[in-house]
Design a protein around this motif. Sequence first.
Motif, short mmCIF file in Angstrom:
data_model
loop_
_atom_site.label_atom_id
_atom_site.label_comp_id
_atom_site.label_asym_id
_atom_site.label_seq_id
_atom_site.Cartn_x
_atom_site.Cartn_y
_atom_site.Cartn_z
N THR A 1 2.05 2.27 12.48
CA THR A 1 1.24 1.54 11.51
C THR A 1 0.27 2.48 10.80
N ASP A 2 -0.36 3.38 11.55
CA ASP A 2 -1.32 4.31 10.96
C ASP A 2 -0.67 5.23 9.93
N GLN A 3 0.60 5.60 10.16
CA GLN A 3 1.28 6.55 9.27
C GLN A 3 2.03 5.87 8.12
N LEU A 4 2.02 4.54 8.10
CA LEU A 4 2.68 3.79 7.04
C LEU A 4 1.69 3.50 5.92
N ALA A 5 2.07 3.85 4.69
CA ALA A 5 1.19 3.65 3.54
C ALA A 5 0.93 2.15 3.33
N PRO A 6 -0.24 1.78 2.79
CA PRO A 6 -0.47 0.37 2.44
C PRO A 6 0.64 -0.13 1.51
N GLY A 7 1.18 -1.28 1.84
CA GLY A 7 2.29 -1.82 1.06
C GLY A 7 3.64 -1.25 1.46
N GLY A 8 3.66 -0.25 2.39
CA GLY A 8 4.91 0.34 2.84
C GLY A 8 5.68 -0.60 3.75
N ARG A 9 6.92 -0.23 4.02
CA ARG A 9 7.79 -1.09 4.82
C ARG A 9 8.20 -0.39 6.11
N LEU A 10 8.21 -1.17 7.19
CA LEU A 10 8.68 -0.74 8.49
C LEU A 10 9.84 -1.65 8.89
#
Length: 402
Positions: A176-185
């Motif tokens: 979560t910390d490494q995912l950009a805002p609005g990014g997808r996991l």
Amino acid sequence: MDTTTDCTPEVLRTRMVDQIVGARATSAPVEAALRAVPRHAFVPEATLDQAYDVDLAVITKRSSDGTPLSCASVPSLVATMLDQLQVASGDRILEIGAGTGYNAALLAHLTGPTGQVTTVDIDPDVTAGARRTLDATGHRDVHVITRDGALGDPERAPYDRIIVTVGAWDIPTAWTDQLAPGGRLVVPLRWRGQTRSVAFTHDDGRLVSDSVELCGFVPMIGQDGERSGPIDADGQVMLYWDADQPIDPAVLQGVLDQPQHSVWSGVTVVANEPFDGIWLRLTSVEPGTCRITATPAAIESGRCDPAIPSRSPALVEDASLAYLTLRRHTDDGDERRWELGAAGHGPTGPELADRLCDQIRAWAHDRTAQPLITAYSAGDSDDQLPSTNTITKPCVRLTVVY
């Protein structure tokens, strides 16, 4: 590599992709990537027919007892997860679980020359093999790193997309910390005994789903959140539950020897019609949802008869149990039908069976409905979560809402 086949790799690859596209909606970029990347180059141990079998996972590494440790996933599932990921040209992507390198090659094709792909795996044999094949197929720009996937790769963060290609029981904070805002996991997430490929969007520190698909994966090393134990003296009937659930198999010993209370829902299915959505619905409202398995001997003796012996949902409450079952219904023309129901045992077994049938009927009302799954930080307080059933893991707290 055994190349015994009447067709060339190109012909077989075309056939594989045509089958995938014919069976499900696949985005044009994902289809183009599947047609461009030679899967057989990433699974040299397989025959060409095996390499391009649309529904075959190719095991590439096993433990000493034969347990699969790494594989090339089923191509149809690969396509599904790439569609869920929604990659755009130029995206920065992190993959957890390097596998053979095939998925990373597909991701590199999707991101194009302006994108960035990093794949991480804890097993040095796996990363070495992926590196060799990626180099041999012209994908030298893919970063391959040997480390615990739970740590991600902070050096190249933030990422527009993160995809996990191993079964995860939790969502590590690093992702979560490494995912950009609005990014997808996109992650094959396991809870209450079943696994779903969930596509999340990073929204103000929380992960909010917009796509949920049934799947199965080799489990991630280091995430030991599932418990198991027999509930009969012979070990022929097993329960699987999560660490946050107060389930004790010792308390349930002998429960199946108590009178059975059967409840039938009136809901029917035809042969090969999926009904896994019932299990997903149960996880949204029933804290005691878990998985039950039964051996052929247990079924033949009449001790236990789950709908699918190797994986069926069950409800547990103290010393009582109910599980999903089915019975032959009627023939509808040329179609055979089965009615879904529940078998309850123990003091509150009848009530549990009724509640399980309630969810069968709810599923039947809209068999394609998907829930909203939200992953909150484990540190979020109760008043920040909706008043609904919460699934607690070390890093996240999940809610499943229909």
